[in-house]
Structures are given as C-alpha cells and as structure tokens.
Design a protein around this motif. Sequence first.
Motif: not given
Length: 104
Positions: A52-64
């Motif tokens: 959706h052309h949005r930048h994201c960063g790591a959230y869960c850090g465990m593959g979920v």
Amino acid sequence: MKSLKRTKDITPILGASFNITINNQQVRAAAGETLLSVLLATDHKRIMNNDHHRHCGAYCGMGVCHCCQVKVNDQFKQRACQTLVQPNMTVETLSNRFCEEGIK
Ligand code: FES
C-alpha cells in the motif's frame, strides 16, 4: 563503497564478524545475529515499503507481524527478524516487488 557505522548497539558485537551490504553500504555483522539486529544497530527504523506504499518498521521482532520484510540477495519479502546474517549478504530496505516491476 561507503560504510555504515553501528551506532545503536546496546553492547559491542562479539565473536567472528564479516561484512554485509545494506543499501550499497558495507557494515560489520556478527555470526548468529539477525538481519533486524544489524538494521536497528545502524539506525534503520523504516525498513519495509508495503503493498500500500506505506513505510513500516519492525513491530514484533519474532516473525509474526511481517512488518520487517526486505530484499535479501535479490529475493523480495524476506523477514529481517527471521533472517540470520551471512557473509556478503546484500540487503535493500524499502524495496517492493510490485513497485519495482510496475505492477499495480
Ligand atoms: S518484526 Fe514482525 S515479522 Fe519481523
């Protein structure tokens, strides 16, 4: 080739280390650490460009959450938190196959 500095490590990397390339810049990485660890140590917070052309960063850090997908060795959508670094690995952040191939 420019080099990245690991300025955000909590403790210095220990053990055998080698170079990987992130966005055409070399950085040291330690055997056994995840790619997400290197990205965070080099202050990469915006990691992924989603469909959706949005930048994201790591959230869960465990593959979920799937919010840390990057291009690794020319393969799209590799989860940085689930990928162990390897010598000479090349990584592109904010890559998206649909954008790069003109698919809508
Ligand atoms: S940070 Fe959630 S899958 Fe990687």
